[in-house]
Write a protein that holds these residues in place. Structure first.
Motif, PDB file in Angstrom:
ATOM      1  N   GLN A   1       0.904  -1.340   0.061  1.00 35.38           N
ATOM      2  CA  GLN A   1      -0.068  -0.146   0.049  1.00 35.38           C
ATOM      3  C   GLN A   1       0.755   1.142  -0.087  1.00 35.38           C
ATOM      4  O   GLN A   1       0.506   2.294  -0.716  1.00 35.38           O
ATOM      5  CB  GLN A   1      -1.077   0.037   1.434  1.00 35.38           C
ATOM      6  CG  GLN A   1      -1.861  -1.124   1.210  1.00 35.38           C
ATOM      7  CD  GLN A   1      -2.758  -0.934   2.641  1.00 35.38           C
ATOM      8  OE1 GLN A   1      -3.217   0.072   2.856  1.00 35.38           O
ATOM      9  NE2 GLN A   1      -2.750  -2.040   3.511  1.00 35.38           N
ATOM     10  N   VAL A   2       1.992   1.242   0.754  1.00 37.07           N
ATOM     11  CA  VAL A   2       3.021   2.363   0.862  1.00 37.07           C
ATOM     12  C   VAL A   2       3.601   2.465  -0.671  1.00 37.07           C
ATOM     13  O   VAL A   2       3.656   3.483  -1.079  1.00 37.07           O
ATOM     14  CB  VAL A   2       4.120   2.154   1.892  1.00 37.07           C
ATOM     15  CG1 VAL A   2       5.157   3.293   1.834  1.00 37.07           C
ATOM     16  CG2 VAL A   2       3.220   1.966   3.124  1.00 37.07           C
ATOM     17  N   VAL A   3       4.045   1.594  -1.231  1.00 30.91           N
ATOM     18  CA  VAL A   3       4.705   1.503  -2.746  1.00 30.91           C
ATOM     19  C   VAL A   3       3.471   2.057  -3.560  1.00 30.91           C
ATOM     20  O   VAL A   3       3.902   2.900  -4.221  1.00 30.91           O
ATOM     21  CB  VAL A   3       4.957   0.221  -3.248  1.00 30.91           C
ATOM     22  CG1 VAL A   3       5.456   0.239  -4.518  1.00 30.91           C
ATOM     23  CG2 VAL A   3       5.996  -0.602  -2.252  1.00 30.91           C
ATOM     24  N   GLU A   4       2.223   1.785  -3.514  1.00 27.64           N
ATOM     25  CA  GLU A   4       1.037   2.440  -4.302  1.00 27.64           C
ATOM     26  C   GLU A   4       0.967   3.657  -4.221  1.00 27.64           C
ATOM     27  O   GLU A   4       0.818   4.445  -4.949  1.00 27.64           O
ATOM     28  CB  GLU A   4      -0.037   1.508  -4.155  1.00 27.64           C
ATOM     29  CG  GLU A   4       0.099   0.145  -4.647  1.00 27.64           C
ATOM     30  CD  GLU A   4       0.219  -0.043  -6.187  1.00 27.64           C
ATOM     31  OE1 GLU A   4      -0.201   0.868  -7.038  1.00 27.64           O
ATOM     32  OE2 GLU A   4       0.772  -1.104  -6.702  1.00 27.64           O
ATOM     33  N   LYS A   5       1.138   4.039  -2.898  1.00 23.37           N
ATOM     34  CA  LYS A   5       0.861   5.572  -2.423  1.00 23.37           C
ATOM     35  C   LYS A   5       1.960   6.364  -3.105  1.00 23.37           C
ATOM     36  O   LYS A   5       1.845   7.377  -3.652  1.00 23.37           O
ATOM     37  CB  LYS A   5       0.856   5.569  -0.881  1.00 23.37           C
ATOM     38  CG  LYS A   5       0.749   7.098  -0.778  1.00 23.37           C
ATOM     39  CD  LYS A   5      -0.578   7.536  -1.138  1.00 23.37           C
ATOM     40  CE  LYS A   5      -0.671   9.201  -0.263  1.00 23.37           C
ATOM     41  NZ  LYS A   5      -2.109   9.586  -0.472  1.00 23.37           N
ATOM     42  N   MET A   6       3.250   5.870  -3.020  1.00 21.83           N
ATOM     43  CA  MET A   6       4.402   6.688  -3.529  1.00 21.83           C
ATOM     44  C   MET A   6       4.478   6.583  -5.027  1.00 21.83           C
ATOM     45  O   MET A   6       4.882   7.357  -5.761  1.00 21.83           O
ATOM     46  CB  MET A   6       5.733   5.801  -2.981  1.00 21.83           C
ATOM     47  CG  MET A   6       6.033   6.071  -1.557  1.00 21.83           C
ATOM     48  SD  MET A   6       5.871   7.288  -0.873  1.00 21.83           S
ATOM     49  CE  MET A   6       7.184   8.236  -1.295  1.00 21.83           C
ATOM     50  N   ARG A   7       3.701   5.541  -5.643  1.00 15.28           N
ATOM     51  CA  ARG A   7       3.753   5.609  -7.183  1.00 15.28           C
ATOM     52  C   ARG A   7       2.736   6.539  -7.594  1.00 15.28           C
ATOM     53  O   ARG A   7       3.009   7.045  -8.868  1.00 15.28           O
ATOM     54  CB  ARG A   7       3.161   4.142  -7.487  1.00 15.28           C
ATOM     55  CG  ARG A   7       3.219   3.772  -8.808  1.00 15.28           C
ATOM     56  CD  ARG A   7       2.992   2.550  -9.424  1.00 15.28           C
ATOM     57  NE  ARG A   7       1.538   2.403  -9.060  1.00 15.28           N
ATOM     58  CZ  ARG A   7       0.494   1.811  -9.841  1.00 15.28           C
ATOM     59  NH1 ARG A   7       1.113   1.544 -11.217  1.00 15.28           N
ATOM     60  NH2 ARG A   7      -0.690   1.794  -9.848  1.00 15.28           N
ATOM     61  N   GLU A   8       1.778   7.108  -6.830  1.00 16.59           N
ATOM     62  CA  GLU A   8       0.810   8.036  -7.424  1.00 16.59           C
ATOM     63  C   GLU A   8       1.568   9.520  -7.299  1.00 16.59           C
ATOM     64  O   GLU A   8       0.700  10.329  -7.743  1.00 16.59           O
ATOM     65  CB  GLU A   8      -0.275   8.135  -6.196  1.00 16.59           C
ATOM     66  CG  GLU A   8      -1.389   6.811  -6.130  1.00 16.59           C
ATOM     67  CD  GLU A   8      -2.134   6.928  -4.996  1.00 16.59           C
ATOM     68  OE1 GLU A   8      -2.175   7.927  -4.296  1.00 16.59           O
ATOM     69  OE2 GLU A   8      -3.002   6.028  -4.928  1.00 16.59           O
ATOM     70  N   ARG A   9       2.515   9.524  -6.656  1.00 18.60           N
ATOM     71  CA  ARG A   9       3.072  10.876  -6.531  1.00 18.60           C
ATOM     72  C   ARG A   9       3.753  11.289  -7.784  1.00 18.60           C
ATOM     73  O   ARG A   9       4.057  10.415  -8.736  1.00 18.60           O
ATOM     74  CB  ARG A   9       4.287  10.880  -5.457  1.00 18.60           C
ATOM     75  CG  ARG A   9       3.685  10.693  -4.227  1.00 18.60           C
ATOM     76  CD  ARG A   9       4.636  10.852  -3.051  1.00 18.60           C
ATOM     77  NE  ARG A   9       3.704  10.839  -1.801  1.00 18.60           N
ATOM     78  CZ  ARG A   9       4.410  10.925  -0.518  1.00 18.60           C
ATOM     79  NH1 ARG A   9       5.676  10.962  -0.497  1.00 18.60           N
ATOM     80  NH2 ARG A   9       3.664  10.782   0.406  1.00 18.60           N
ATOM     81  N   LEU A  10       4.426  12.650  -7.871  1.00 16.52           N
ATOM     82  CA  LEU A  10       4.933  13.179  -9.131  1.00 16.52           C
ATOM     83  C   LEU A  10       6.200  12.267  -9.548  1.00 16.52           C
ATOM     84  O   LEU A  10       6.844  11.602  -8.425  1.00 16.52           O
ATOM     85  CB  LEU A  10       5.300  14.526  -8.980  1.00 16.52           C
ATOM     86  CG  LEU A  10       4.238  15.552  -8.780  1.00 16.52           C
ATOM     87  CD1 LEU A  10       4.963  16.856  -8.483  1.00 16.52           C
ATOM     88  CD2 LEU A  10       3.371  15.634 -10.218  1.00 16.52           C
ATOM     89  N   TYR A  11       6.796  12.490 -10.658  1.00 15.66           N
ATOM     90  CA  TYR A  11       7.866  11.423 -10.983  1.00 15.66           C
ATOM     91  C   TYR A  11       9.190  11.598 -10.204  1.00 15.66           C
ATOM     92  O   TYR A  11       9.658  10.683  -9.724  1.00 15.66           O
ATOM     93  CB  TYR A  11       8.100  11.745 -12.642  1.00 15.66           C
ATOM     94  CG  TYR A  11       9.663  11.080 -12.916  1.00 15.66           C
ATOM     95  CD1 TYR A  11       9.444   9.816 -13.247  1.00 15.66           C
ATOM     96  CD2 TYR A  11      10.745  11.724 -12.875  1.00 15.66           C
ATOM     97  CE1 TYR A  11      10.506   9.058 -13.738  1.00 15.66           C
ATOM     98  CE2 TYR A  11      11.824  11.099 -13.270  1.00 15.66           C
ATOM     99  CZ  TYR A  11      11.853   9.867 -13.746  1.00 15.66           C
ATOM    100  OH  TYR A  11      12.918   9.252 -14.177  1.00 15.66           O
ATOM    101  N   SER A  12       9.375  12.980  -9.880  1.00 17.02           N
ATOM    102  CA  SER A  12      10.626  13.378  -9.160  1.00 17.02           C
ATOM    103  C   SER A  12      10.439  12.861  -7.711  1.00 17.02           C
ATOM    104  O   SER A  12      11.467  12.336  -7.148  1.00 17.02           O
ATOM    105  CB  SER A  12      10.636  14.881  -9.171  1.00 17.02           C
ATOM    106  OG  SER A  12       9.731  15.651  -8.462  1.00 17.02           O
ATOM    107  N   ASN A  13       9.282  12.917  -7.012  1.00 17.73           N
ATOM    108  CA  ASN A  13       9.001  12.207  -5.831  1.00 17.73           C
ATOM    109  C   ASN A  13       9.052  10.625  -5.624  1.00 17.73           C
ATOM    110  O   ASN A  13       9.544  10.054  -4.812  1.00 17.73           O
ATOM    111  CB  ASN A  13       7.626  12.586  -5.348  1.00 17.73           C
ATOM    112  CG  ASN A  13       7.421  13.908  -4.918  1.00 17.73           C
ATOM    113  OD1 ASN A  13       8.070  14.734  -5.747  1.00 17.73           O
ATOM    114  ND2 ASN A  13       6.727  14.505  -4.038  1.00 17.73           N
ATOM    115  N   ARG A  14       8.624   9.873  -6.875  1.00 11.77           N
ATOM    116  CA  ARG A  14       8.797   8.645  -7.050  1.00 11.77           C
ATOM    117  C   ARG A  14      10.159   8.260  -7.365  1.00 11.77           C
ATOM    118  O   ARG A  14      10.770   7.369  -6.435  1.00 11.77           O
ATOM    119  CB  ARG A  14       7.923   8.010  -8.208  1.00 11.77           C
ATOM    120  CG  ARG A  14       6.583   8.013  -8.197  1.00 11.77           C
ATOM    121  CD  ARG A  14       5.734   7.638  -9.251  1.00 11.77           C
ATOM    122  NE  ARG A  14       6.210   7.691 -10.547  1.00 11.77           N
ATOM    123  CZ  ARG A  14       5.649   8.324 -11.415  1.00 11.77           C
ATOM    124  NH1 ARG A  14       4.607   8.949 -11.226  1.00 11.77           N
ATOM    125  NH2 ARG A  14       6.219   8.338 -12.761  1.00 11.77           N
TER     126      ARG A  14
END
Length: 127
Positions: free
Chosen positions: A70-83
């Motif tokens: 779930q944490v990985v999926e949340k991080m995947r939703e962020r902008l490219y630079s944040n990912r």
């Protein structure tokens, strides 16, 4: 929290609650009983009371790979630079563990094999 404090956190309920609050942006509604049973709501949660929500335990993000995903999926939703920053933090977290074992720094493709739920959580908090 500082980087050193995040890396020093043991797997468990405190790390899980931090991830829920800081990474998933869940709002802590209250504490119920032992073992850190919180009721959570996703923002915005206006007018929400403990009586309108089911009390649930914080998912075991730091020990259960399904919950950590779930944490990985949340991080995947962020902008490219944040990912990208999350992936770099994950590589660093894995590398720091290896350094403590007198091994070497690893590149992202090799770090993938060494990813554990607690490392996902720490990298997400650092990102």
């Amino acid at each position: 929290m500082t980087r050193a404090e995040i890396l020093a956190l043991p797997e468990g309920r405190e790390l899980d609650a931090l991830v829920a609050e800081k990474v998933l942006e869940w709002k802590i509604g209250g504490l119920a009983g032992d073992d850190a049973s919180y009721w959570w709501c996703n923002p915005p949660c206006f007018g929400v009371t403990p009586h309108s929500l089911r009390i649930t335990r914080t998912p075991r993000f730091s020990t259960d790979i399904a919950a950590a995903w779930q944490v990985v999926e949340k991080m995947r939703e962020r902008l490219y630079s944040n990912r990208r920053h999350f992936l770099l933090c994950l590589t660093e977290v894995v590398s720091e563990v290896l350094e403590r074992k007198n091994e070497w720094w690893v590149a992202w493709p090799d770090a993938f094999w060494l990813v554990t739920p607690d490392r996902i959580c720490r990298a997400a908090l650092l990102a």
